[in-house]
Write a protein that holds these residues in place. Structure first.
Motif, PDB file in Angstrom:
ATOM      1  N   LEU A   1      71.402 -65.368 -11.188  1.00  0.00           N
ATOM      2  CA  LEU A   1      71.497 -64.099 -11.907  1.00  0.00           C
ATOM      3  C   LEU A   1      72.800 -63.386 -11.564  1.00  0.00           C
ATOM      4  N   SER A   2      73.353 -62.736 -12.554  1.00  0.00           N
ATOM      5  CA  SER A   2      74.542 -61.928 -12.294  1.00  0.00           C
ATOM      6  C   SER A   2      74.111 -60.634 -11.603  1.00  0.00           C
ATOM      7  N   LYS A   3      75.060 -59.959 -10.997  1.00  0.00           N
ATOM      8  CA  LYS A   3      74.772 -58.674 -10.342  1.00  0.00           C
ATOM      9  C   LYS A   3      74.190 -57.675 -11.339  1.00  0.00           C
ATOM     10  N   GLU A   4      74.748 -57.672 -12.549  1.00  0.00           N
ATOM     11  CA  GLU A   4      74.270 -56.734 -13.568  1.00  0.00           C
ATOM     12  C   GLU A   4      72.810 -57.024 -13.928  1.00  0.00           C
ATOM     13  N   GLN A   5      72.458 -58.296 -14.120  1.00  0.00           N
ATOM     14  CA  GLN A   5      71.077 -58.667 -14.429  1.00  0.00           C
ATOM     15  C   GLN A   5      70.149 -58.300 -13.276  1.00  0.00           C
ATOM     16  N   GLU A   6      70.604 -58.575 -12.075  1.00  0.00           N
ATOM     17  CA  GLU A   6      69.800 -58.252 -10.895  1.00  0.00           C
ATOM     18  C   GLU A   6      69.559 -56.750 -10.798  1.00  0.00           C
ATOM     19  N   ASN A   7      70.607 -55.959 -11.023  1.00  0.00           N
ATOM     20  CA  ASN A   7      70.463 -54.496 -10.995  1.00  0.00           C
ATOM     21  C   ASN A   7      69.488 -54.010 -12.060  1.00  0.00           C
ATOM     22  N   LYS A   8      69.562 -54.575 -13.265  1.00  0.00           N
ATOM     23  CA  LYS A   8      68.637 -54.187 -14.338  1.00  0.00           C
ATOM     24  C   LYS A   8      67.194 -54.499 -13.953  1.00  0.00           C
ATOM     25  N   ARG A   9      66.978 -55.639 -13.330  1.00  0.00           N
ATOM     26  CA  ARG A   9      65.615 -56.004 -12.911  1.00  0.00           C
ATOM     27  C   ARG A   9      65.096 -55.070 -11.824  1.00  0.00           C
ATOM     28  N   VAL A  10      65.954 -54.717 -10.893  1.00  0.00           N
ATOM     29  CA  VAL A  10      65.556 -53.796  -9.824  1.00  0.00           C
ATOM     30  C   VAL A  10      65.221 -52.425 -10.407  1.00  0.00           C
ATOM     31  N   ILE A  11      66.057 -51.942 -11.316  1.00  0.00           N
ATOM     32  CA  ILE A  11      65.794 -50.648 -11.961  1.00  0.00           C
ATOM     33  C   ILE A  11      64.496 -50.710 -12.754  1.00  0.00           C
ATOM     34  N   SER A  12      64.288 -51.770 -13.508  1.00  0.00           N
ATOM     35  CA  SER A  12      63.063 -51.922 -14.289  1.00  0.00           C
ATOM     36  C   SER A  12      61.834 -51.932 -13.384  1.00  0.00           C
ATOM     37  N   PHE A  13      61.899 -52.695 -12.306  1.00  0.00           N
ATOM     38  CA  PHE A  13      60.781 -52.766 -11.364  1.00  0.00           C
ATOM     39  C   PHE A  13      60.498 -51.392 -10.769  1.00  0.00           C
ATOM     40  N   ASP A 114      62.478 -55.320 -20.173  1.00  0.00           N
ATOM     41  CA  ASP A 114      63.731 -55.266 -20.930  1.00  0.00           C
ATOM     42  C   ASP A 114      63.892 -53.969 -21.726  1.00  0.00           C
ATOM     43  N   VAL A 115      62.984 -53.029 -21.531  1.00  0.00           N
ATOM     44  CA  VAL A 115      63.029 -51.759 -22.249  1.00  0.00           C
ATOM     45  C   VAL A 115      63.445 -50.654 -21.269  1.00  0.00           C
ATOM     46  N   PRO A 116      64.516 -49.927 -21.577  1.00  0.00           N
ATOM     47  CA  PRO A 116      64.880 -48.800 -20.699  1.00  0.00           C
ATOM     48  C   PRO A 116      63.829 -47.698 -20.841  1.00  0.00           C
ATOM     49  N   LEU A 117      63.376 -47.171 -19.732  1.00  0.00           N
ATOM     50  CA  LEU A 117      62.322 -46.151 -19.762  1.00  0.00           C
ATOM     51  C   LEU A 117      62.926 -44.771 -19.516  1.00  0.00           C
ATOM     52  N   ASP A 118      62.419 -43.795 -20.231  1.00  0.00           N
ATOM     53  CA  ASP A 118      62.905 -42.423 -20.152  1.00  0.00           C
ATOM     54  C   ASP A 118      62.154 -41.694 -19.033  1.00  0.00           C
ATOM     55  N   MET A 119      62.528 -41.994 -17.806  1.00  0.00           N
ATOM     56  CA  MET A 119      61.759 -41.562 -16.640  1.00  0.00           C
ATOM     57  C   MET A 119      61.626 -40.047 -16.516  1.00  0.00           C
TER      58      MET A 119
END
Length: 145
Positions: A1-13, A114-119
């Motif tokens: 995984l790229s850093k960007e993909q990894e960051n997106k997964r961490v944020i999503s989690f 894969d959906v950005p959430l409006d926290m």
């Protein structure tokens, strides 16, 4: 995984865990508010009061007390958080339960990770909703005192 993909997964989690925790706290507060209201209106020992735990039961029981949950401030966003919580826990894809909300209309069939959430909207929604419910309960208590 790229850093960007990894960051997106961490944020999503992190966002998904926050939604689940936020609604768990929302449910706890709904139960506490319900039990406290019953206690003050009936004098029954608070520890002996059974609070509902299903959403439809909460709506019905509060309606029976003269309080319409859907009339509470920011109900729409709190309710969306509740439905999102259920999707995260049971079927993490944007399906019919989430498509009833405008925010998810463009994400049909997409995995929630894969959906950005409006926290902020959900945090404010649950907080405003619970605060408004407490105000409505207090107002009812004042008129019955």
């Amino acid at each position: 995984l790229s850093k960007e993909q990894e960051n997106k997964r961490v944020i999503s989690f992190s966002d998904q865990m926050t939604i689940v925790g936020l609604w768990a706290i929302g449910e706890q507060n709904l139960a506490t508010i319900f039990k406290t209201y019953i206690h003050y209106t009936s004098g029954v020992d608070i520890d002996s009061i059974e609070a509902p735990y299903k959403w439809q039961d909460f709506k019905r029981e509060f309606r029976n007390l003269g309080i319409d949950l859907s009339a509470c401030e920011n109900f729409h966003n709190a309710n969306e958080c509740r439905v999102l919580n259920n999707a995260i826990k049971h079927d993490p894809i944007v399906n019919n339960s989430l498509l009833q909300f405008d925010y998810f209309k463009h994400y049909s069939g997409i995995m929630l990770e894969d959906v950005p959430l409006d926290m902020l909207r959900y945090l404010n929604g649950v907080s405003d909703f619970l605060g408004s419910l407490i105000e409505k309960c207090n107002k009812n208590l004042e008129t019955h005192a």
